[in-house]
Design an enzyme around this catalytic site. Structure first.
Site, short mmCIF file in Angstrom:
data_model
loop_
_atom_site.label_atom_id
_atom_site.label_comp_id
_atom_site.label_asym_id
_atom_site.label_seq_id
_atom_site.Cartn_x
_atom_site.Cartn_y
_atom_site.Cartn_z
N HIS A 163 0.83 -1.21 0.00
CA HIS A 163 0.00 0.00 0.00
C HIS A 163 0.87 1.27 0.00
O HIS A 163 0.63 2.20 -0.77
CB HIS A 163 -0.93 -0.02 1.21
CG HIS A 163 -1.61 1.28 1.48
ND1 HIS A 163 -2.68 1.73 0.75
CD2 HIS A 163 -1.35 2.26 2.40
CE1 HIS A 163 -3.05 2.92 1.20
NE2 HIS A 163 -2.27 3.28 2.20
N HIS A 168 1.30 5.42 -2.03
CA HIS A 168 1.76 6.71 -1.53
C HIS A 168 3.06 7.22 -2.18
O HIS A 168 3.18 8.41 -2.45
CB HIS A 168 1.99 6.66 -0.01
CG HIS A 168 0.71 6.56 0.77
ND1 HIS A 168 -0.19 7.60 0.85
CD2 HIS A 168 0.18 5.55 1.50
CE1 HIS A 168 -1.22 7.24 1.61
NE2 HIS A 168 -1.02 5.98 2.01
N GLU A 208 -5.91 9.49 0.85
CA GLU A 208 -6.28 8.07 0.72
C GLU A 208 -7.33 7.83 -0.36
O GLU A 208 -7.22 6.88 -1.13
CB GLU A 208 -6.79 7.51 2.06
CG GLU A 208 -5.73 7.39 3.15
CD GLU A 208 -4.64 6.36 2.84
OE1 GLU A 208 -4.80 5.52 1.93
OE2 GLU A 208 -3.59 6.42 3.52
N SER A 227 -3.76 1.61 -4.86
CA SER A 227 -3.09 0.37 -4.45
C SER A 227 -4.06 -0.80 -4.34
O SER A 227 -3.69 -1.85 -3.83
CB SER A 227 -2.36 0.58 -3.12
OG SER A 227 -3.30 0.82 -2.08
N1 H2B Z 1 0.17 5.35 10.01
C1 H2B Z 1 0.76 4.73 9.01
N2 H2B Z 1 1.80 3.92 9.24
N3 H2B Z 1 0.33 4.89 7.76
C2 H2B Z 1 -0.72 5.68 7.46
O1 H2B Z 1 -1.09 5.80 6.28
C3 H2B Z 1 -1.38 6.35 8.52
C4 H2B Z 1 -0.89 6.15 9.83
N4 H2B Z 1 -2.40 7.18 8.33
N5 H2B Z 1 -1.49 6.74 10.86
C5 H2B Z 1 -2.84 8.09 9.32
C6 H2B Z 1 -2.71 7.51 10.71
C7 H2B Z 1 -4.20 8.59 8.94
O2 H2B Z 1 -5.19 7.62 9.09
C8 H2B Z 1 -4.66 9.86 9.65
C9 H2B Z 1 -3.79 11.03 9.39
O3 H2B Z 1 -4.82 9.66 11.02
FE FE Z 2 -2.39 5.03 3.32
#
Ligand code: H2B
Ligand code: FE
Length: 299
Positions: A163, A168, A208, A227
């Site tokens: 992912h 990203h 996302e 993804s």
């Molecule tokens: N942590 C990780 N490792 N990857 C993410 O994509 C992610 C996260 N997204 N923590 C964050 C939270 C998102 O859901 C929001 C900003 O809280």
């Molecule tokens: Fe993500």
């Protein structure tokens, strides 16, 4: 209590990881697989031990892990050219992903640094939202490094290396997109809990699950779409409502587990999204200390 504003990425904690990391829940595809859990524990320990400035440890991915990566990559290769936004397709070429080799975060981080100044920092799982968002202000993307379970190449209930790398990383090599993401991070510095929650939803509905207009077409830029084979087809089939992104408005409830998204936020361009976020930042009442403003390049 006053919110602590980190002054550099070294002051952002990558240790507060929610759920999953050591104990998988009963409905996780790897719940019954103790070798898988051990493997994850090992990779997660490496992430916890990592220090800013050190190279990210290289993982020797197992044959199973490479198959999972390769399977997803092959599937997505058929859909991305038609449905990913032009920025994604341009940046994709910088990476030269191969089905027989899981990319190493250290190499990807180097490419990002050269193009947008973003860097990757390894993390053991879903990071606490405040720390995750604060990291973005310092152009740091916290990325997991473990692989989803081999029984379900098409599904993961949490972020995993597939992912992060497909969804990203390419987008973060685009300057306008990187700027937009950094602005979400800057808005989170010193934010109260309510604002963090609002920003979490903005992140969800853009980084996302965002889509962008290209002429008469709608193309994906959100990592959760890019993804996922199923989510990409869902988007292409017009399976979700499209709503213009308005960063000032309360965002809908996020749904993680119940199938595909019912709504995507639409941007006209990343620059337009960034303008909105700048205006939003200007309305926040918390004050970001001058040295931090300078550190993140905020005028
Ligand atoms: N942590 C990780 N490792 N990857 C993410 O994509 C992610 C996260 N997204 N923590 C964050 C939270 C998102 O859901 C929001 C900003 O809280
Ligand atoms: Fe993500």
């Amino acid at each position: 209590a006053a919110v602590k504003v980190p002054r550099s990425i070294d002051e952002v904690d990558n240790g507060k990881v929610l759920g999953f990391s050591s104990e998988l829940s009963e409905d996780h595809p790897g719940f019954q697989d103790s070798a898988y859990k051990q493997r994850r524990m090992h990779i997660c320990d490496l992430a916890r031990a990592h220090r800013i400035g050190e190279p990210i440890p290289r993982i020797e991915y197992t044959a199973d892990e490479v198959v999972v990566w390769g399977t997803v990559l092959q599937q997505l290769r058929d859909l991305l050219p038609q449905h990913a936004c032009k920025e994604f397709l341009r940046c994709w070429q910088l990476f030269d992903f191969r089905a027989d080799e899981v990319p190493q975060l250290e190499d990807l981080s180097q490419v990002l640094q050269a193009h947008t100044g973003f860097r990757i920092r390894p993390v053991a799982g879903l990071l606490h939202p405040r720390d995750f968002l604060n990291g973005l202000a310092f152009k740091t993307f916290h990325s997991t490094q473990y692989m989803r379970h081999v029984s379900r190449p098409d599904y993961t209930p949490e972020p995993d290396v597939v992912h992060e790398v497909i969804g990203h990383v390419p987008m973060l090599a685009d300057p306008d997109f990187a700027n937009l993401v950094q602005l979400i991070g800057i808005a989170s510095l010193g934010a109260d809990e309510k604002q963090i929650w609002h920003l979490t939803k903005l992140y969800w509905y853009s980084v996302e699950f965002g889509v962008v207009r290209e002429g008469d077409d709608i193309k994906a830029f959100g990592a959760g779409i890019l993804s996922s084979f199923g989510e990409l087809r869902h988007m292409a089939a017009g399976g979700a409502r499209l709503e213009p992104l308005d960063v000032f408005q309360p965002q809908p409830k996020m749904s993680y587990k119940d199938g595909y998204q019912q709504q995507y936020a639409v941007l006209d361009s990343f620059a337009a999204g960034a303008e909105q976020l700048k205006a939003y930042c200007a309305t926040l009442h918390h004050t970001i200390p001058l040295d931090v403003r300078i550190a993140v390049g905020l005028q």
